[in-house]
Design a protein around this motif. Structure first.
Motif, PDB file in Angstrom:
ATOM      1  N   PHE A   9     -22.356  37.058  10.540  1.00  0.00           N
ATOM      2  CA  PHE A   9     -21.104  36.747  11.012  1.00  0.00           C
ATOM      3  C   PHE A   9     -20.791  35.147  10.653  1.00  0.00           C
ATOM      4  CE2 PHE A   9     -18.235  34.812  14.250  1.00  0.00           C
ATOM      5  CZ  PHE A   9     -16.993  35.678  13.965  1.00  0.00           C
ATOM      6  N   PHE A  10     -21.702  34.563  11.148  1.00  0.00           N
ATOM      7  CA  PHE A  10     -21.723  32.874  11.063  1.00  0.00           C
ATOM      8  C   PHE A  10     -21.686  32.578   9.389  1.00  0.00           C
ATOM      9  CE2 PHE A  10     -23.701  31.890  15.396  1.00  0.00           C
ATOM     10  CZ  PHE A  10     -22.399  32.299  15.911  1.00  0.00           C
ATOM     11  N   LEU A  11     -22.611  33.233   8.628  1.00  0.00           N
ATOM     12  CA  LEU A  11     -22.696  33.076   7.203  1.00  0.00           C
ATOM     13  C   LEU A  11     -21.380  33.307   6.379  1.00  0.00           C
ATOM     14  CD1 LEU A  11     -24.552  32.121   4.969  1.00  0.00           C
ATOM     15  CD2 LEU A  11     -25.423  34.610   4.881  1.00  0.00           C
ATOM     16  N   SER A  12     -20.807  34.491   6.957  1.00  0.00           N
ATOM     17  CA  SER A  12     -19.679  35.140   6.143  1.00  0.00           C
ATOM     18  C   SER A  12     -18.267  34.088   6.475  1.00  0.00           C
ATOM     19  CB  SER A  12     -19.172  36.323   6.815  1.00  0.00           C
ATOM     20  OG  SER A  12     -18.529  36.346   8.110  1.00  0.00           O
ATOM     21  N   GLY A 102     -20.140  38.939  15.331  1.00  0.00           N
ATOM     22  CA  GLY A 102     -20.922  40.266  14.737  1.00  0.00           C
ATOM     23  C   GLY A 102     -20.730  41.422  15.328  1.00  0.00           C
ATOM     24  N   LEU A 103     -19.563  41.656  15.876  1.00  0.00           N
ATOM     25  CA  LEU A 103     -19.342  42.998  16.653  1.00  0.00           C
ATOM     26  C   LEU A 103     -19.704  44.089  15.538  1.00  0.00           C
ATOM     27  CD1 LEU A 103     -16.258  41.933  18.764  1.00  0.00           C
ATOM     28  CD2 LEU A 103     -18.947  41.869  19.615  1.00  0.00           C
ATOM     29  N   ALA A 104     -20.145  45.354  16.254  1.00  0.00           N
ATOM     30  CA  ALA A 104     -20.331  46.559  15.434  1.00  0.00           C
ATOM     31  C   ALA A 104     -18.909  47.035  14.936  1.00  0.00           C
ATOM     32  CB  ALA A 104     -20.808  47.514  16.322  1.00  0.00           C
ATOM     33  N   GLN A 105     -17.913  46.681  15.615  1.00  0.00           N
ATOM     34  CA  GLN A 105     -16.507  47.229  15.361  1.00  0.00           C
ATOM     35  C   GLN A 105     -15.337  46.159  15.624  1.00  0.00           C
ATOM     36  OE1 GLN A 105     -14.760  50.684  17.601  1.00  0.00           O
ATOM     37  NE2 GLN A 105     -16.897  50.745  18.054  1.00  0.00           N
ATOM     38  N   PRO A 106     -14.235  46.239  15.002  1.00  0.00           N
ATOM     39  CA  PRO A 106     -13.297  45.139  15.480  1.00  0.00           C
ATOM     40  C   PRO A 106     -12.989  45.315  16.955  1.00  0.00           C
ATOM     41  CG  PRO A 106     -12.777  45.837  13.377  1.00  0.00           C
ATOM     42  CD  PRO A 106     -14.068  46.839  13.892  1.00  0.00           C
ATOM     43  N   LEU A 107     -12.762  44.554  17.822  1.00  0.00           N
ATOM     44  CA  LEU A 107     -12.281  44.636  19.120  1.00  0.00           C
ATOM     45  C   LEU A 107     -11.575  43.204  19.403  1.00  0.00           C
ATOM     46  CD1 LEU A 107     -15.549  45.734  20.934  1.00  0.00           C
ATOM     47  CD2 LEU A 107     -13.347  47.397  20.345  1.00  0.00           C
TER      48      LEU A 107
END
Length: 160
Positions: A9-12, A102-107
């Motif tokens: 998530f941070f890298l992206s 870095g959640l498994a799905q958008p929330l």
């Protein structure tokens, strides 16, 4: 895996936020505050709720705050915190390491305004021994979090 999803998530997002990994558990506000040598309020705890309309939301609050039921209901309607197995399934993070990254799905992510009292807070980073240091403004920016007022505090973290 969960810690890795936070790194990705941070890298992206091209964020240079070092993940702090410790040899001790930071799975509770009290443990995290002690491990990082900060007051409990600086620990950004992440809670996951299912609202009565079926939506699931992520709420980040200061560590020594508690949910004010009236404010929560006024903002979201009725809801309840999810069981640990549901939290893992929906976020990809274990309880004690849940974070808005870095959640498994958008929330949808909401940040309680009490976090703004600090220049820097420490949310977990996907594991029960990890955290990052981040300003509340950057936390809102990188997560797309929306500010709400649903907490009271500070309160004794043992009861938060």
């Amino acid at each position: 895996m969960s810690l890795q999803s936070v790194r990705e998530f941070f890298l992206s997002r091209k964020l240079d936020l070092p993940i702090i990994e410790l040899d001790v558990s930071t799975a509770t506000v009290a443990l995290a505050a002690k491990a990082h040598s900060v007051e409990p309020g600086r620990i950004a705890k992440t809670l996951v709720f299912r609202l009565n309309d079926g939506r699931v939301i992520v709420l980040v609050t200061r560590g020594d705050a508690r949910i004010d039921n009236r404010k929560f209901k006024d903002s979201f309607g009725k809801g309840k915190m999810l069981a640990p197995d549901e939290v893992v399934a929906l976020t990809g993070h274990p309880v004690g390491g849940v974070c808005p990254f870095g959640l498994a799905q958008p929330l949808p992510i909401y940040l309680d305004r009490s976090l703004r009292e600090f220049e820097e807070v420490l949310p977990a980073a996907g594991a029960t021994h990890s955290a990052v240091r981040i300003s509340p403004a950057l936390l809102a920016e990188v997560t797309g979090g929306r500010w709400v007022d649903v907490c009271v505090g500070p309160v004794d973290p043992a009861f938060a």
